[in-house]
Design an enzyme around this catalytic site. Structure first.
Site, PDB file in Angstrom:
ATOM      1  N   GLY A  46      12.122  19.527 -37.545  1.00 11.94           N
ATOM      2  CA  GLY A  46      13.333  18.736 -37.372  1.00 11.94           C
ATOM      3  C   GLY A  46      13.351  18.117 -36.000  1.00 11.94           C
ATOM      4  N   GLN A  51      16.841  14.678 -28.386  1.00 10.98           N
ATOM      5  CA  GLN A  51      15.489  15.118 -28.022  1.00 10.98           C
ATOM      6  C   GLN A  51      14.567  13.947 -27.710  1.00 10.98           C
ATOM      7  OE1 GLN A  51      15.091  17.982 -31.539  1.00 10.98           O
ATOM      8  NE2 GLN A  51      13.828  18.898 -29.952  1.00 10.98           N
ATOM      9  N   CYS A  97      11.277  25.224 -30.606  1.00  8.34           N
ATOM     10  CA  CYS A  97      11.881  23.899 -30.457  1.00  8.34           C
ATOM     11  C   CYS A  97      10.889  23.005 -29.720  1.00  8.34           C
ATOM     12  CB  CYS A  97      13.173  24.039 -29.653  1.00  8.34           C
ATOM     13  SG  CYS A  97      13.965  22.466 -29.293  1.00  8.34           S
ATOM     14  N   LEU A  98      10.745  21.779 -30.188  1.00 13.88           N
ATOM     15  CA  LEU A  98       9.807  20.853 -29.550  1.00 13.88           C
ATOM     16  C   LEU A  98      10.206  20.557 -28.104  1.00 13.88           C
ATOM     17  CD1 LEU A  98       9.295  18.354 -32.520  1.00 13.88           C
ATOM     18  CD2 LEU A  98       7.714  20.127 -31.748  1.00 13.88           C
ATOM     19  N   HIS A 139      20.016  24.356 -36.182  1.00 13.67           N
ATOM     20  CA  HIS A 139      19.318  24.110 -34.910  1.00 13.67           C
ATOM     21  C   HIS A 139      19.512  22.657 -34.457  1.00 13.67           C
ATOM     22  CE1 HIS A 139      15.595  24.738 -32.269  1.00 13.67           C
ATOM     23  NE2 HIS A 139      15.757  23.421 -32.257  1.00 13.67           N
ATOM     24  N   GLU A 140      19.360  21.714 -35.396  1.00  9.63           N
ATOM     25  CA  GLU A 140      19.468  20.289 -35.035  1.00  9.63           C
ATOM     26  C   GLU A 140      20.910  19.900 -34.724  1.00  9.63           C
ATOM     27  OE1 GLU A 140      16.738  19.117 -34.297  1.00  9.63           O
ATOM     28  OE2 GLU A 140      15.498  20.508 -35.448  1.00  9.63           O
ATOM     29  N   HIS A 143      21.695  20.876 -31.312  1.00 12.82           N
ATOM     30  CA  HIS A 143      21.170  19.896 -30.350  1.00 12.82           C
ATOM     31  C   HIS A 143      22.192  18.790 -30.109  1.00 12.82           C
ATOM     32  CE1 HIS A 143      17.085  20.820 -29.220  1.00 12.82           C
ATOM     33  NE2 HIS A 143      16.667  20.949 -30.463  1.00 12.82           N
TER      34      HIS A 143
HETATM   35 NI    NI Z   1      14.981  21.853 -31.208  1.00 14.60          NI
END
Ligand code: NI
Length: 174
Positions: A46, A51, A97-98, A139-140, A143
């Site tokens: 995701g 991000q 997480c990226l 999670h998204e 963010h």
């Molecule tokens: Ni993330």
């Protein structure tokens, strides 16, 4: 389609509240497509707009199955997402997480969530997700509210990561 640069911790934009998207236009459409492309390239499950440095309420997630030929076309894109219902039952599982390189930790999340928002055609959608996707949605959406999964883990663990990360970032300056 372009691969966008993924913003990494501790960038301030990751702590910002994303703003609702008023109307869909070609700019938002391009952003969403580029985010999908970037997510698969990373690869990740995701990606939220902040991000990639854009504080707009939009995230993309991978819902493809093994035999999907065009994974990018099958990605889900949700504009102005909101969790309207969630299970009391929770599941604790490792996630990453990226934007938080070289780390993963157990996070407790609702087992399922119901999310409303809009799709790229501007239509109202409602999606109920369980399993891994429920975790990705939570999670998204975190963010987009300026929250990282690091905010859900124990203080000691978080401090250890922040210390390690600072050390690494400092080593790049030499
Ligand atoms: Ni993330």
């Amino acid at each position: 389609m372009s691969i966008l640069e993924i913003v990494e911790f501790p960038a301030n934009v990751l702590k910002e509240d994303a703003k609702p998207i008023e109307g869909l236009n070609s700019e938002i459409e391009k952003l969403a497509r580029d985010m999908v492309h970037t997510m698969y390239h990373a690869p990740g499950s995701g990606l939220a707009a902040n991000q990639v440095g854009v504080t707009k309420q939009l995230f993309v997630a991978d819902i493809s199955s093994e035999d999907d030929e065009d994974k990018e076309a099958s990605a889900i894109i949700i504009v102005n997402p909101k969790i309207v219902e969630m299970s009391e039952e929770t599941i604790t599982m490792a996630e990453g997480c990226l934007s938080v390189p070289d780390f993963s930790a157990d996070v407790e999340r609702a087992a399922w969530v119901k999310v409303i928002g809009k799709n790229m055609a501007g239509e109202d959608i409602e999606v109920t997700a369980d399993g891994w996707l429920a975790r990705v949605f939570q999670h998204e959406i975190d963010h987009l509210n300026g929250t990282l999964y690091l905010d859900h883990i124990g203080r000691m663990k978080r401090q250890r990561y922040i210390k390690k990360r600072k050390k690494y970032l400092n080593s790049l300056k030499d």
